[in-house]
Structures are given as structure tokens and as C-alpha cells.
Motif scaffolding. Structure first.
Motif, PDB file in Angstrom:
ATOM      1  N   VAL A 131     -31.878  26.644   1.512  1.00  0.00           N
ATOM      2  CA  VAL A 131     -31.412  27.622   2.499  1.00  0.00           C
ATOM      3  C   VAL A 131     -30.803  26.897   3.695  1.00  0.00           C
ATOM      4  O   VAL A 131     -29.748  27.281   4.202  1.00  0.00           O
ATOM      5  CB  VAL A 131     -32.573  28.542   2.941  1.00  0.00           C
ATOM      6  CG1 VAL A 131     -32.206  29.328   4.182  1.00  0.00           C
ATOM      7  CG2 VAL A 131     -32.936  29.496   1.814  1.00  0.00           C
ATOM      8  N   ASN A 132     -31.448  25.825   4.137  1.00  0.00           N
ATOM      9  CA  ASN A 132     -30.906  25.064   5.268  1.00  0.00           C
ATOM     10  C   ASN A 132     -29.568  24.437   4.905  1.00  0.00           C
ATOM     11  O   ASN A 132     -28.666  24.369   5.745  1.00  0.00           O
ATOM     12  CB  ASN A 132     -31.890  23.983   5.715  1.00  0.00           C
ATOM     13  CG  ASN A 132     -33.049  24.571   6.478  1.00  0.00           C
ATOM     14  OD1 ASN A 132     -32.955  25.660   7.023  1.00  0.00           O
ATOM     15  ND2 ASN A 132     -34.161  23.865   6.503  1.00  0.00           N
ATOM     16  N   LEU A 134     -27.409  25.701   2.836  1.00  0.00           N
ATOM     17  CA  LEU A 134     -26.422  26.780   2.834  1.00  0.00           C
ATOM     18  C   LEU A 134     -26.033  27.197   4.251  1.00  0.00           C
ATOM     19  O   LEU A 134     -24.885  27.525   4.518  1.00  0.00           O
ATOM     20  CB  LEU A 134     -26.953  27.988   2.066  1.00  0.00           C
ATOM     21  CG  LEU A 134     -27.058  27.819   0.545  1.00  0.00           C
ATOM     22  CD1 LEU A 134     -27.733  29.036  -0.070  1.00  0.00           C
ATOM     23  CD2 LEU A 134     -25.688  27.628  -0.064  1.00  0.00           C
ATOM     24  N   ARG A 135     -26.987  27.182   5.141  1.00  0.00           N
ATOM     25  CA  ARG A 135     -26.711  27.591   6.516  1.00  0.00           C
ATOM     26  C   ARG A 135     -25.985  26.501   7.292  1.00  0.00           C
ATOM     27  O   ARG A 135     -25.387  26.755   8.323  1.00  0.00           O
ATOM     28  CB  ARG A 135     -28.017  27.903   7.254  1.00  0.00           C
ATOM     29  CG  ARG A 135     -28.649  29.200   6.847  1.00  0.00           C
ATOM     30  CD  ARG A 135     -29.858  29.441   7.714  1.00  0.00           C
ATOM     31  NE  ARG A 135     -30.572  30.623   7.301  1.00  0.00           N
ATOM     32  CZ  ARG A 135     -31.803  30.892   7.648  1.00  0.00           C
ATOM     33  NH1 ARG A 135     -32.465  30.067   8.415  1.00  0.00           N
ATOM     34  NH2 ARG A 135     -32.400  31.991   7.235  1.00  0.00           N
ATOM     35  N   LYS A 137     -27.687  23.955   8.535  1.00  0.00           N
ATOM     36  CA  LYS A 137     -28.660  23.393   9.463  1.00  0.00           C
ATOM     37  C   LYS A 137     -29.380  22.259   8.746  1.00  0.00           C
ATOM     38  O   LYS A 137     -29.962  22.458   7.691  1.00  0.00           O
ATOM     39  CB  LYS A 137     -29.690  24.434   9.904  1.00  0.00           C
ATOM     40  CG  LYS A 137     -29.100  25.543  10.731  1.00  0.00           C
ATOM     41  CD  LYS A 137     -30.172  26.514  11.141  1.00  0.00           C
ATOM     42  CE  LYS A 137     -29.599  27.651  11.956  1.00  0.00           C
ATOM     43  NZ  LYS A 137     -30.599  28.636  12.307  1.00  0.00           N
TER      44      LYS A 137
END
Length: 183
Positions: A131-132, A134-135, A137
């Protein structure tokens, strides 16, 4: 005199109108006081008190239910205690074997659950990293302290090693500078 009477009549008219307005305002105030609404402060206090009592009763019931459920599960997993005082040797061996089998089963279940928890934790951390990514971050890595001067000194040493004096010399083909031994 006519002027005074006109002023008095005008003043009387103003006073009469003021009295009418005052009377109307008093009537509306009385109507508001008489109505007062369904939820008076006393009723609100009583309602709050009843709600608190009801919530306390529900909380007690919930705690009792949880305690009963916990007791039931403990009894189910542990079983009833065996009477070892009146048992002979064969019965004691059988009781000990039953306890051993139960402990073995419980340890196996415990290991399986711990393994499942570790696996899920790893999956969660993997998904978090995805998820990080993809974001956009990213976790910043901890930087190591490096001396500026050591780095410059290492570069100078590397350049000095590359610098070869023989490559810088010119090749001379005149015979006057050759050694006499070669002739």
C-alpha cells in the motif's frame, strides 16, 4: 390651548398603543410559560438517571455473561479434575496418560495458533508495504554518519594510484640518448 389638547390627544394615543403592545407581549409570554414544553429539566434529569441505571444493568449482565462463557470454555478445555486419592496404580497411569494427551493436544494447538499469528503479521506487514508503494510513501532509512574528509582522502588516493609517471613521459627515438651498452 388647541395646541395643548392636540399634544395631549397625541400623547394619549401613543400611550394607548404602547399599552396594547405591552399587553400583547405579556399574553405571548404567558402562553409560552404555560406551554413550557414536554421535556422539562426535571424530566430530563429523571430520564438521564433511568438511562444510567439501564446502562449499568446491561453492563453487569454483559460481564456476567462473559464470565460464564469464560468458565464454560475453561471447563471444556481442562475437563473435570480426576480423583487420584483413591486410585490404584493402573488407574493413576491411565489418568496421567489422559493428562499427557490433553497437554500434548493443547501445546499443538498453541503452536498452530502462534504460527498462524506470525503468518498473519507477516501478511499484514507485506500488504502495508505494498500500500505504501502504491501511495508513494516510503520509509526513510536511517542514515549512517560519514566523515567528509575520509571520503575526499580516499578519492585522492584513488587518483594517485591511477596517476602513473611513466605514462606521462615522452618516447624519444634519437640515438644520442641511447645507452652505450646497447650499441
Amino acid at each position: 390651548m388647541a395646541d395643548d389638547e392636540a399634544k395631549k390627544a397625541k400623547q394619549a394615543d401613543i400611550d394607548r398603543k404602547r399599552a396594547e403592545v405591552r399587553k400583547r407581549l405579556e399574553e405571548t409570554a404567558k402562553a409560552k410559560k404555560a406551554k413550557k414544553g414536554f421535556m422539562t429539566p426535571e424530566r430530563k434529569k429523571k430520564l438521564r438517571l433511568l438511562l444510567r441505571k439501564k446502562a449499568a444493568e446491561e453492563l453487569k449482565k454483559e460481564q456476567e455473561r462473559k464470565a460464564a462463557e469464560r468458565r464454560r470454555i475453561i471447563d471444556e478445555r481442562c475437563g473435570k479434575p480426576k480423583n487420584v486419592d483413591d486410585a490404584n496404580e493402573a488407574q493413576l497411569k491411565r489418568i496421567v496418560k489422559e493428562y499427557y494427551d490433553r497437554v500434548y493436544l493443547c501445546e499443538g494447538q498453541k503452536w498452530d495458533l502462534e504460527h498462524e499469528v506470525r503468518k498473519r503479521d507477516w501478511e499484514i506487514s507485506d500488504l502495508n508495504s505494498q500500500v505504501n508503494d502504491l501511495r508513494g510513501k516510503f520509509q526513510k532509512p536511517t542514515l549512517k554518519k560519514v566523515s567528509k574528509y575520509e571520503n575526499k582522502f580516499a578519492k585522492l588516493q584513488k587518483k594517485a594510484a591511477e596517476f602513473n609517471f611513466r605514462n606521462q613521459l615522452k618516447v624519444v627515438k634519437k640515438k644520442e640518448f641511447t645507452l652505450e651498452e646497447e650499441d
